[in-house]
Write a protein that holds these residues in place. Structure first.
Motif, short mmCIF file in Angstrom:
data_model
loop_
_atom_site.label_atom_id
_atom_site.label_comp_id
_atom_site.label_asym_id
_atom_site.label_seq_id
_atom_site.Cartn_x
_atom_site.Cartn_y
_atom_site.Cartn_z
N ILE A 1 4.88 7.91 -14.70
CA ILE A 1 4.53 6.36 -13.72
C ILE A 1 2.37 6.54 -14.45
CG2 ILE A 1 3.33 5.62 -12.04
CD1 ILE A 1 5.85 6.43 -10.23
N ALA A 2 2.22 5.51 -15.42
CA ALA A 2 0.39 5.39 -15.36
C ALA A 2 -0.27 4.27 -14.97
CB ALA A 2 0.83 5.39 -17.51
N MET A 3 -0.94 4.94 -14.21
CA MET A 3 -2.45 4.11 -13.70
C MET A 3 -3.26 3.90 -14.91
SD MET A 3 -1.14 3.32 -10.79
CE MET A 3 -1.91 2.91 -9.63
N LEU A 4 -3.54 2.83 -14.97
CA LEU A 4 -4.90 1.70 -15.74
C LEU A 4 -5.64 1.44 -15.17
CD1 LEU A 4 -1.43 1.59 -17.61
CD2 LEU A 4 -3.06 1.60 -19.56
N TYR B 1 2.86 -3.81 -14.53
CA TYR B 1 2.82 -3.77 -13.19
C TYR B 1 1.33 -4.30 -13.06
CZ TYR B 1 6.84 -2.72 -12.46
OH TYR B 1 8.82 -2.02 -12.44
N ARG B 2 0.97 -4.99 -12.64
CA ARG B 2 -0.92 -5.07 -11.99
C ARG B 2 -0.37 -4.58 -10.48
NH1 ARG B 2 -4.51 -10.12 -10.66
NH2 ARG B 2 -6.26 -9.05 -10.48
N TYR B 3 -1.47 -3.51 -11.05
CA TYR B 3 -1.46 -3.19 -9.45
C TYR B 3 -1.81 -3.35 -8.79
CZ TYR B 3 -1.23 0.94 -6.18
OH TYR B 3 -1.04 2.12 -5.30
N GLU C 1 -8.59 -4.83 -10.66
CA GLU C 1 -8.69 -4.49 -12.15
C GLU C 1 -7.52 -3.29 -12.84
OE1 GLU C 1 -12.23 -2.21 -10.64
OE2 GLU C 1 -10.57 -4.46 -10.50
N GLU C 2 -6.29 -2.70 -12.05
CA GLU C 2 -5.60 -1.99 -11.86
C GLU C 2 -4.31 -1.66 -12.32
OE1 GLU C 2 -6.20 2.65 -9.82
OE2 GLU C 2 -6.13 0.69 -8.62
N PHE C 3 -3.59 -1.46 -13.09
CA PHE C 3 -1.84 -1.92 -13.85
C PHE C 3 -1.74 -0.68 -13.81
CE2 PHE C 3 -5.04 -5.36 -15.66
CZ PHE C 3 -4.39 -6.18 -15.77
N THR C 4 -0.46 -0.62 -13.28
CA THR C 4 0.72 0.01 -13.36
C THR C 4 2.12 0.54 -15.25
OG1 THR C 4 0.32 0.73 -11.32
CG2 THR C 4 2.57 2.02 -12.09
#
Length: 432
Positions: free
Chosen positions: A260-263, A301-303, A306-309
């Motif tokens: 899982i990547a958090m951006l 996904y939009r977490y 401004e964060e995405f997964t």
């Protein structure tokens, strides 16, 4: 979009093959089939109210009324009484109303704003009821005597005058073009309704044609409502990618090896303060669009904010670094251009007081190429606005999980910690 358009045409034309099968059914089964479109249209109307999709509900209401007119008023030869007039009335007004609804804004069925829609339909229903009274038969005969030479000028297609067929084709093309050039889910339902109306009146002498085509239209309306409701529940409205709810459901089904990547968009709050939330929303949409190009079968996904997964099934964290670095560079190299009014540029976001250009410029400048989320590019000045090219960057943290050792929530927490490590290390990089 083109696929959805072709699929709609294919499904509706396939409905022409169904009527011969109805003739082989028992009388009880046939009676049930005749009532099935009524049940389906009523179901669409009820669901459209609860899911706030009034335009689909109005389309179902129109189709329900038209279907019952066909079943109870047009099952006799067209030459008898007012039947021909009612046939023309239906052919003209049903597609006209459906096309009108294509251009009207969304209104829930029982809202105050929808009263004008109801008034339009009630006036038409009242006019229809007045015309079909027996005492109006001489007037109907006179109207047909005057109108028919014009209507029949180009001959017939089946029992439908060619002029009326041309109008129906124009209505279908209008719905098809709108479906191609705007992303509105209900347009597909309206196109199916217009196709059902057209095919019904063209093949009017074929037994069971109205049952078949209106049943297909009702199914399409129902599927469109369910599809749009699914999108409202699971798709982020701004970025058009799956949202937090969809992520939670997919995380619960993970098994085996995964990463899982958090951006996070670097310095996004500062960007919003400088250029405004409208430009900020455009940045979010741009980043989401680029992220969907990630390789390795990663699902985006939009977490939140401004964060995405990104979830990679069957991949280790080391496997994902290359994919994530590629998408990071794709976003960083994208020249994001904005047009900002000079007045907005001179206003301080927090207090609204004016500040000079030098102070605003200093706020945007960076001391190192990888250390800032938004870097100022070339600026072109004009009297009323300023064109500016800025660089948008993202920081990424990625962690690996195995179902027997960690939970997805723990992996997300670890990826989030790595994300902040990437920011502390200078931003615009991947930390695994």
């Amino acid at each position: 979009m083109y696929l959805r358009l072709l699929l709609t045409f294919f499904i509706m034309f396939a409905g022409l093959l169904i009527p011969p099968f109805f003739a082989a059914l028992s009388t009880a089964q046939q009676d049930m089939l005749v009532e099935l479109p009524n049940v389906l249209f009523l179901l669409v109307i009820i669901l459209s109210h609860f899911f706030k999709q009034g335009r689909s509900g109005f389309a179902a209401l129109l189709m329900l009324v038209a279907y019952n007119i066909i079943q109870f008023r047009l099952q006799t030869p067209l030459a008898i009484g007012s039947t021909l007039f009612e046939y023309y009335f239906l052919v003209l007004l049903l597609p006209a109303n459906l096309v009108l609804l294509l251009f009207l804004p969304e209104r829930t069925l029982l809202s105050f704003q929808a009263l004008s829609y109801h008034a339009i339909f009630i006036l038409q229903a009242a006019a229809y009821y007045w015309f079909i009274q027996p005492e109006q038969l001489p007037l109907i005969s006179h109207i047909l005597f005057v109108v028919e030479p014009w209507v029949l000028a180009l001959g017939y297609v089946s029992v439908l005058p060619s002029i009326l067929l041309g109008l129906l084709i124009c209505a279908v093309l209008t719905a098809a073009i709108l479906m191609l050039f705007r992303d509105v889910a209900s347009d597909q339902a309206y196109l199916s309704a217009l196709l059902a109306s057209t095919l019904t009146v063209v093949e009017f002498e074929q037994q069971w044609i109205s049952v078949s085509m209106f049943m297909m239209s009702a199914v399409m309306l129902l599927l469109c409502i369910l599809k749009r409701s699914h999108e409202q529940a699971f798709i982020d409205e701004l970025t058009c990618i799956p949202g937090r709810r969809a992520l939670n459901i997919d995380l619960a089904q993970l098994s085996g090896k995964y990463s899982i990547a958090m951006l996070d968009i670097d310095r996004f709050k500062k960007f919003n303060d400088t250029y405004g939330h409208d430009i900020g929303d455009t940045v979010l949409k741009m980043v989401a669009t680029k992220l969907t190009l990630v390789k390795g079968r990663g699902k985006v996904y939009r977490y939140g904010g401004e964060e995405f997964t990104i979830v990679f099934k069957g991949k280790s964290a080391s496997d994902c670094i290359g994919y994530l670095d590629e998408i990071r560079l794709l976003i960083a190299d994208y020249p994001f251009q904005i047009r900002q009014s000079a007045e907005r540029r001179e206003l301080q976001p927090q207090t609204g007081k004016r500040q000079n250009d030098k102070r605003q410029s200093d706020k945007l400048k960076t001391d190192e190429s990888n250390g800032k989320g938004v870097n100022e590019g070339k600026t072109n000045h004009s009297v009323t606005d300023i064109d500016k090219t800025v660089q948008v960057t993202i920081s990424i943290g990625v962690a690996e999980g195995r179902s027997s050792m960690t939970t997805p929530e723990e992996v997300i927490k670890a990826a989030d910690q790595l994300l902040y490590a990437a920011k502390e290390a200078g931003r615009n990089q991947v930390c695994a």
